[in-house]
Scaffold this active site. Structure first.
Site, PDB file in Angstrom:
ATOM      1  N   HIS A 269      61.228  99.411  70.800  1.00  0.00           N
ATOM      2  CA  HIS A 269      60.564 100.259  69.529  1.00  0.00           C
ATOM      3  C   HIS A 269      59.323  99.582  69.033  1.00  0.00           C
ATOM      4  O   HIS A 269      58.239 100.405  69.377  1.00  0.00           O
ATOM      5  CB  HIS A 269      61.505 100.359  68.167  1.00  0.00           C
ATOM      6  CG  HIS A 269      62.951 100.947  68.770  1.00  0.00           C
ATOM      7  ND1 HIS A 269      63.064 102.059  69.414  1.00  0.00           N
ATOM      8  CD2 HIS A 269      64.132 100.411  68.732  1.00  0.00           C
ATOM      9  CE1 HIS A 269      64.373 102.422  69.643  1.00  0.00           C
ATOM     10  NE2 HIS A 269      65.155 101.231  69.135  1.00  0.00           N
ATOM     11  N   ASP A 320      67.620 104.549  75.387  1.00  0.00           N
ATOM     12  CA  ASP A 320      68.250 104.194  74.184  1.00  0.00           C
ATOM     13  C   ASP A 320      69.486 104.857  73.951  1.00  0.00           C
ATOM     14  O   ASP A 320      70.386 104.348  74.618  1.00  0.00           O
ATOM     15  CB  ASP A 320      67.141 104.188  72.827  1.00  0.00           C
ATOM     16  CG  ASP A 320      67.635 103.631  71.895  1.00  0.00           C
ATOM     17  OD1 ASP A 320      68.298 102.652  72.067  1.00  0.00           O
ATOM     18  OD2 ASP A 320      66.834 103.571  70.881  1.00  0.00           O
TER      19      ASP A 320
END
Ligand code: ZN
Length: 454
Positions: A269, A320
């Site tokens: 991220h 993810d």
């Protein structure tokens, strides 16, 4: 030996026509452009280096579509996480394997050759370890074996509910290990890897600065012998303020100041960074593990893309939460998040050039690096992680070679993928995984059983 004949191929030196590729023991052993195909060759239209999907929590695929209903009050990342915890209460090892196999099959059909599984579901629902500590890691490996995807397995150290060594909450007991038990689990997982092809790897993943402590981080990093290290960092503003209050610095700032971060690291991220953090991170060579579809779905925010690319930063993409598995959608969402924020176009390219090519080739190199995988470019000696696309598809047929990756990223769906090889394992043909029917049937059964328990 396997041979592939491609009308057009994106080699490390650029586009080539009528290229014959020979693959042995998972690696490209010869490349001959401007030649003819031979009997027995697998013939394809356009052959590209295949991407690594650098960040996956496979089991979360099973809750896709279940968290998009607005409830009274403001939905957030944290309410999504609550549902995820309720869900994990019931997952069995068989279900974990069936879900992971579906996920990996979908990744391959979307054009990914490999996956980094950031694996934190370790124990039984009451928090007790299984008889075999790596029971659920084993199931992830079984799913990788079943599908043929190249796996970099990343067992996760998850010890606390928040900064300051807060004890785990009831929903987190399946994740928890102290450093000693984690090291045991990691060693067992490394041994279990022997059942998989040679290109598969293990690495470590301290979950986040929230779920580890500075002292534990030092200990677990000292125990690491080789392989990549992945960590979630700066995904949410609340996480930034929690780390700032507890550790005295912003997450990326703290990590770079306190730990030797180098190019074996992947920072997942890294959404909320100041420009200075962005420049400092780029200088380490660590890969930014971007997950644009999930980051959009969870309302995380956009990555500081232009500054990072301008500083020569390395990035790759991951799916993810697996709410949607689509390689083209990941890459275009990454660019579109930048455009929407900056009210601008063609952001993710340093200087001038094709955005599609910058995104695709950048993510190919960065993804391979993040997974410790000797691939990411199409060259002799590299792993044969390859994807074939159909350039005669209406979405692409009017484009020149130089425009083709722009077309793939911005104008096409994953359906243009015809074939995928993971280290030479040819598992997607004519757009379909060769074990699709069995994998889907196992998944449907697993979901029926799971939903009956929820
Ligand atoms: Zn994640």
């Amino acid at each position: 030996m396997v041979a592939i004949f491609a009308k057009r191929a994106l080699l490390s030196g650029g586009w080539a026509s009528n290229t014959r590729v020979e693959v042995e023991d998972g690696r490209i052993v010869s490349l001959q452009p401007a030649t003819a195909g031979q009997p027995g060759d697998v013939c394809v239209d356009t052959l590209l280096p295949a991407l690594a999907n650098l960040h996956s929590h496979a089991f979360q695929r099973a809750m896709a579509g279940m968290t998009e209903y607005r409830l009274a009050g403001r939905d957030s990342f944290w309410t999504w996480r609550d549902l995820m915890y309720r869900f994990t209460k019931h997952l069995t090892p068989d279900q974990v394997q069936a879900i992971a196999a579906l996920v990996y099959m979908e990744m391959q059909e979307a054009g990914y050759a490999s996956v980094g599984e950031f694996h934190y579901l370790h124990h039984q629902p009451d928090g007790k370890p299984y008889d075999r500590l790596t029971e659920l890691s084993d199931r992830i490996m079984e799913a990788a074996f079943e599908t043929g995807i190249g796996l970099t397995h990343l067992p996760v150290l998850y010890s606390y509910a928040g900064v300051g060594e807060k004890p785990l909450e009831p929903g987190q007991t399946r994740f928890g290990n102290n450093v000693d038990r984690f090291c045991k689990l990691f060693d067992q997982a490394r041994d279990a890897l022997g059942g998989l092809p040679d290109d598969c790897r293990v690495g470590i993943a301290p979950h986040s600065l929230r779920a580890t402590s500075p002292a534990d981080l030092v200990r677990v990093l000292a125990a690491r012998r080789d392989g990549p290290c992945h960590i979630h960092i700066a995904e949410q503003p609340k996480e930034v303020s929690e780390v700032q209050a507890g550790l005295g610095a912003r997450p990326v700032e703290w990590l770079l100041d306190n730990v030797q971060v180098d190019d074996s690291w992947c920072l997942i991220h890294a959404t909320h960074m100041t420009d200075q953090e962005t420049l400092d991170m780029a200088a380490t060579g660590a890969v930014a593990g971007l997950c644009p579809v999930t980051e959009a779905n969870l309302g995380d925010g956009p990555f500081n893309g232009a500054v990072f690319l301008g500083a020569g930063g390395t990035f790759g993409v991951g799916s993810d939460s697996n709410v949607l598995i689509s390689l083209t959608e990941e890459l275009r969402t990454l660019e579109y998040s930048q455009r929407l924020r900056d009210l601008s176009r063609n952001v993710m390219v340093a200087g001038e050039g094709s955005v599609g090519k910058t995104l695709y080739c950048g993510a190919a190199m960065g993804g391979a690096k993040a997974l410790g995988r000797d691939s990411g470019e199409f060259a002799v000696g590299k792993l044969a992680d390859l994807v074939a696309i159909d350039s005669q598809n209406p979405a692409l047929c009017a484009l020149t070679s130089e425009q083709l990756l722009d077309g793939l990223v911005f104008a096409a769906k994953d359906q243009v993928v015809t074939d995928v090889w993971s280290a030479g394992r040819h598992r997607v043909s004519e757009g379909r995984h060769i074990a699709r029917d069995q994998i889907v049937s196992n998944y449907r059964q697993a979901m029926t059983d799971l939903l009956a328990k929820l």
